[in-house]
Design an enzyme around this catalytic site. Structure first.
Site, PDB file in Angstrom:
ATOM      1  N   ARG A  50      -0.377  -0.029   3.605  1.00 58.86           N
ATOM      2  CA  ARG A  50      -0.657  -0.086   2.212  1.00 58.86           C
ATOM      3  C   ARG A  50       0.073   0.903   1.483  1.00 58.86           C
ATOM      4  NH1 ARG A  50      -6.677  -0.286   0.110  1.00 58.86           N
ATOM      5  NH2 ARG A  50      -6.791   1.796   0.422  1.00 58.86           N
ATOM      6  N   ARG A 103      15.637  10.341 -10.799  1.00 57.42           N
ATOM      7  CA  ARG A 103      16.523  10.691 -10.081  1.00 57.42           C
ATOM      8  C   ARG A 103      16.687  12.293 -10.256  1.00 57.42           C
ATOM      9  NH1 ARG A 103      20.977   7.165 -12.854  1.00 57.42           N
ATOM     10  NH2 ARG A 103      20.129   8.360 -14.510  1.00 57.42           N
ATOM     11  N   LYS A 150      -1.755   1.790  -5.162  1.00 63.02           N
ATOM     12  CA  LYS A 150      -2.741   2.738  -5.373  1.00 63.02           C
ATOM     13  C   LYS A 150      -2.069   3.849  -6.003  1.00 63.02           C
ATOM     14  CE  LYS A 150      -6.750   4.403  -2.435  1.00 63.02           C
ATOM     15  NZ  LYS A 150      -7.676   4.056  -3.383  1.00 63.02           N
ATOM     16  N   GLU A 183     -12.449  -5.711 -10.316  1.00 63.69           N
ATOM     17  CA  GLU A 183     -13.084  -4.874  -9.122  1.00 63.69           C
ATOM     18  C   GLU A 183     -13.961  -3.698  -9.837  1.00 63.69           C
ATOM     19  OE1 GLU A 183     -10.099  -2.842  -7.160  1.00 63.69           O
ATOM     20  OE2 GLU A 183      -8.972  -2.324  -8.861  1.00 63.69           O
TER      21      GLU A 183
HETATM   22  N1  PXG Z   1     -10.616  -0.714  -5.840  1.00 68.64           N
HETATM   23  C1  PXG Z   1     -10.337   0.560  -6.275  1.00 68.64           C
HETATM   24  C2  PXG Z   1      -9.692   0.615  -7.664  1.00 68.64           C
HETATM   25  C3  PXG Z   1     -10.057   1.778  -5.157  1.00 68.64           C
HETATM   26  O1  PXG Z   1      -9.796   3.004  -5.681  1.00 68.64           O
HETATM   27  C4  PXG Z   1     -11.308   0.401  -3.710  1.00 68.64           C
HETATM   28  C5  PXG Z   1     -10.851  -0.767  -4.506  1.00 68.64           C
HETATM   29  C6  PXG Z   1     -11.480   0.094  -2.294  1.00 68.64           C
HETATM   30  O2  PXG Z   1     -10.430   0.141  -1.470  1.00 68.64           O
HETATM   31  P1  PXG Z   1     -10.691   0.370   0.210  1.00 68.64           P
HETATM   32  O3  PXG Z   1      -9.553   0.721   0.657  1.00 68.64           O
HETATM   33  O4  PXG Z   1     -11.215   2.001   0.065  1.00 68.64           O
HETATM   34  O5  PXG Z   1     -11.795  -0.273   0.827  1.00 68.64           O
HETATM   35  C7  PXG Z   1     -10.551   1.530  -3.955  1.00 68.64           C
HETATM   36  C8  PXG Z   1     -10.664   2.661  -3.157  1.00 68.64           C
HETATM   37  C9  PXG Z   1     -13.157   8.285  -4.106  1.00 68.64           C
HETATM   38  C10 PXG Z   1     -12.671   7.274  -3.309  1.00 68.64           C
HETATM   39  O6  PXG Z   1     -12.695   9.559  -3.992  1.00 68.64           O
HETATM   40  C11 PXG Z   1     -12.112   6.093  -3.956  1.00 68.64           C
HETATM   41  C12 PXG Z   1     -11.551   4.871  -3.177  1.00 68.64           C
HETATM   42  C13 PXG Z   1     -11.508   5.072  -1.849  1.00 68.64           C
HETATM   43  C14 PXG Z   1     -11.937   6.276  -1.176  1.00 68.64           C
HETATM   44  C15 PXG Z   1     -12.446   7.373  -1.890  1.00 68.64           C
HETATM   45  O7  PXG Z   1     -13.716   8.047  -5.204  1.00 68.64           O
HETATM   46  N2  PXG Z   1     -11.186   3.848  -3.796  1.00 68.64           N
END
Ligand code: PXG
Length: 297
Positions: A50, A103, A150, A183
């Site tokens: 990812r 750049r 991300k 989400e």
């Molecule tokens: N949607 C969003 C917008 C996220 O930021 C997820 C879904 C779930 O993805 P994963 O790959 O973790 O299953 C995320 C992930 C934090 C923190 O510090 C946030 C996430 C992951 C780990 C820590 O709040 N978000």
């Protein structure tokens, strides 16, 4: 605590980056949030894949090859002596001038990795579930920087979370431009209705969560239920038997109240509970080892 920055380990107080880094000036960069369970890094390959996709999407060249990033992640957990950890990896565009032109960031992009103990929801929340609200903030459209990247631009998510906090809730649901559920501020969302499990498709504008993918696999393998990816309005959540969220931090956790409506029994339901257990069993039995050395003859 030792923090990795561009090949060096520094103490927390010395772990600093330039004010001219475009990660700071423009939020120009990407990140990953990763967990380690019992000395093993969970689904590291998925996170690295990812990361690579996010980098590619924003025209960012990773400062070192993915294989070396993998080694640096393992090493950062190791030098901090952690078994269970939350790993935050950030790649910024690097140091430039005050203009938007990427750049002008003439050096390499910058990579830093923090491995810390993890702050979790108290265990009782896994029984009694979370309270959710629908945010007034819309999910970014697919014609903008896709939510699948991300990126370091998390302001919409942070403000959505603040709305949840102000309403006495733990998480906020973001609707997309067509009013469909996408989400939550830091979690993916699912609902259960008549023994079927549903979740928004990637085209709804979501981060394709590592936990989401694992839970979809576990639902099929362990419960014999194939998760259906389709668009749905929030009313489907209100009338669901169960709602649950997935994310690296939260793992699998129920949503039991949404915008004042009680969902199902008002506590974590049977499907959610099974998935919580299967997820924990799986997370504790897999992953890239941090401490085991490779045996050579
Ligand atoms: N949607 C969003 C917008 C996220 O930021 C997820 C879904 C779930 O993805 P994963 O790959 O973790 O299953 C995320 C992930 C934090 C923190 O510090 C946030 C996430 C992951 C780990 C820590 O709040 N978000």
């Amino acid at each position: 605590m030792k923090i990795y920055i561009d090949g060096k380990y520094c103490e927390k107080d010395e772990a600093k980056i330039s004010v001219f880094d475009h990660g700071v000036l423009y939020g120009d960069g990407i990140f990953e949030g990763i967990r380690a369970y019992n000395g093993r890094i969970f689904r590291l390959d998925d996170h690295l894949a990812r990361l690579e996709d996010s980098a590619n999407a924003i025209l960012l060249k990773l400062p070192i090859p993915l294989k070396e990033i993998e080694k640096a992640i393992v090493e950062t957990v190791r030098v901090n002596g952690l078994k269970d950890a939350y790993i935050r990896l950030v790649v910024t565009r690097g140091v430039g001038d005050l203009g938007l032109d990427m750049r002008k960031c003439k050096g390499n992009s910058s990579l830093f990795i923090i491995a810390d103990r993890i702050e979790l929801y108290p265990e009782e929340f896994y029984e009694k579930g979370l309270t959710l609200v629908t945010s007034t903030i819309r999910q970014k459209g697919l014609d903008q920087v896709t939510p699948g990247v991300k990126s370091l631009n998390y302001l919409a998510n942070i403000l959505a979370r603040a709305e949840a906090t102000a309403a006495g809730a733990q998480e906020a649901i973001l609707l997309n431009a067509t009013g469909h559920v996408s989400e939550c501020s830091g979690d993916n969302i699912f609902f259960v209705k008549n023994d079927k499990i549903f979740t928004p498709p990637t085209s709804a504008g979501i981060l394709v969560g590592v936990t989401r993918n694992v839970v979809m696999e576990l639902a099929e393998k362990k419960l014999g239920v194939k998760v259906i990816e389709r668009n749905f309005p929030r009313y489907d959540l209100y009338s669901a038997d169960e709602v649950f969220l997935t994310g690296t931090g939260a793992e699998v956790i129920a949503g039991v109240k949404i915008d004042g409506r009680v969902i199902g029994s008002g506590a974590a339901g049977p499907v959610t509970k099974k998935l919580i257990k299967h997820f924990r069993d799986y997370a504790n039995s897999t992953g890239t080892p941090v401490y085991e050395t490779v045996k050579t003859k």
